[in-house]
Design a protein around this motif. Structure first.
Motif, PDB file in Angstrom:
ATOM      1  N   ILE A  52       0.840  -1.202   0.000  1.00 52.79           N
ATOM      2  CA  ILE A  52       0.000   0.000   0.000  1.00 52.79           C
ATOM      3  C   ILE A  52       0.872   1.249   0.000  1.00 52.79           C
ATOM      4  O   ILE A  52       0.618   2.196  -0.739  1.00 52.79           O
ATOM      5  N   GLU A  53       1.928   1.245   0.805  1.00 50.58           N
ATOM      6  CA  GLU A  53       2.846   2.387   0.829  1.00 50.58           C
ATOM      7  C   GLU A  53       3.522   2.572  -0.517  1.00 50.58           C
ATOM      8  O   GLU A  53       3.744   3.692  -0.968  1.00 50.58           O
ATOM      9  N   TYR A  54       3.833   1.466  -1.184  1.00 52.17           N
ATOM     10  CA  TYR A  54       4.451   1.552  -2.507  1.00 52.17           C
ATOM     11  C   TYR A  54       3.498   2.220  -3.495  1.00 52.17           C
ATOM     12  O   TYR A  54       3.883   3.131  -4.226  1.00 52.17           O
ATOM     13  N   VAL A  55       2.252   1.775  -3.509  1.00 53.70           N
ATOM     14  CA  VAL A  55       1.250   2.361  -4.410  1.00 53.70           C
ATOM     15  C   VAL A  55       1.091   3.849  -4.112  1.00 53.70           C
ATOM     16  O   VAL A  55       1.058   4.680  -5.024  1.00 53.70           O
ATOM     17  N   LEU A  56       1.007   4.194  -2.841  1.00 54.93           N
ATOM     18  CA  LEU A  56       0.854   5.601  -2.472  1.00 54.93           C
ATOM     19  C   LEU A  56       2.072   6.422  -2.870  1.00 54.93           C
ATOM     20  O   LEU A  56       1.941   7.590  -3.256  1.00 54.93           O
ATOM     21  N   SER A  57       3.254   5.830  -2.800  1.00 57.03           N
ATOM     22  CA  SER A  57       4.455   6.578  -3.196  1.00 57.03           C
ATOM     23  C   SER A  57       4.464   6.841  -4.698  1.00 57.03           C
ATOM     24  O   SER A  57       4.915   7.887  -5.145  1.00 57.03           O
TER      25      SER A  57
ATOM     26  N   LEU B 160       1.654   7.006  -6.675  1.00 56.10           N
ATOM     27  CA  LEU B 160       0.531   7.873  -7.022  1.00 56.10           C
ATOM     28  C   LEU B 160       0.526   9.188  -6.259  1.00 56.10           C
ATOM     29  O   LEU B 160      -0.172  10.112  -6.654  1.00 56.10           O
ATOM     30  N   GLY B 161       1.291   9.248  -5.195  1.00 60.36           N
ATOM     31  CA  GLY B 161       1.264  10.421  -4.346  1.00 60.36           C
ATOM     32  C   GLY B 161       2.072  11.594  -4.851  1.00 60.36           C
ATOM     33  O   GLY B 161       2.082  12.651  -4.248  1.00 60.36           O
TER      34      GLY B 161
ATOM     35  N   LEU C 108      -9.213   5.281  -7.990  1.00 60.56           N
ATOM     36  CA  LEU C 108      -8.944   6.616  -7.454  1.00 60.56           C
ATOM     37  C   LEU C 108     -10.217   7.454  -7.396  1.00 60.56           C
ATOM     38  O   LEU C 108     -10.446   8.195  -6.438  1.00 60.56           O
TER      39      LEU C 108
END
Length: 111
Positions: A21-26, A28-29, A102
């Motif tokens: 989840i942190e990877y995805v957020l990094s 897309l963030g 999203l």
């Protein structure tokens, strides 16, 4: 006390090995990725058209973000054989699925 000596219980493995989840957020963030995905969902765009559509983004940042999104298979890059050569960007199937996810999350925060 250093981070290596802290005990986070069951979370230590996730912190050490990485959290998906942190990877995805990094990915897309980053500041412009959501905007780029939104524009490309509406229609595939040539590079200059995309740059003109996103007010305030520099060419360098746009290029870097498109490369990162392409590396994650979220955006595809299609070169034309025209003279001069043009490059068109579009969302992949993964990118379209991501857009819907999203959009669903955005709706949760708007209500």
């Amino acid at each position: 006390m250093s981070l290596n000596t802290l005990n986070y219980g069951n979370c230590n493995k996730v912190i050490r090995d990485g959290c998906p989840i942190e990877y995805v957020l990094s990915v897309l963030g980053k500041k412009w990725n959501g905007v780029i995905i939104n524009y490309l969902f509406e229609a595939p765009s040539f590079y200059n058209e995309l740059h003109r559509s996103i007010s305030g983004i520099s060419r360098k940042i746009l290029t870097n973000q498109l490369r990162e999104l392409q590396a994650e298979n979220i955006v595809s890059r299609i070169e034309t054989n025209n003279n001069p050569k043009k490059v068109q960007y579009a969302l992949t199937l993964k990118g379209e699925q991501l857009y819907y996810s999203l959009k669903t999350m955005a709706n949760l925060f708007q209500s």
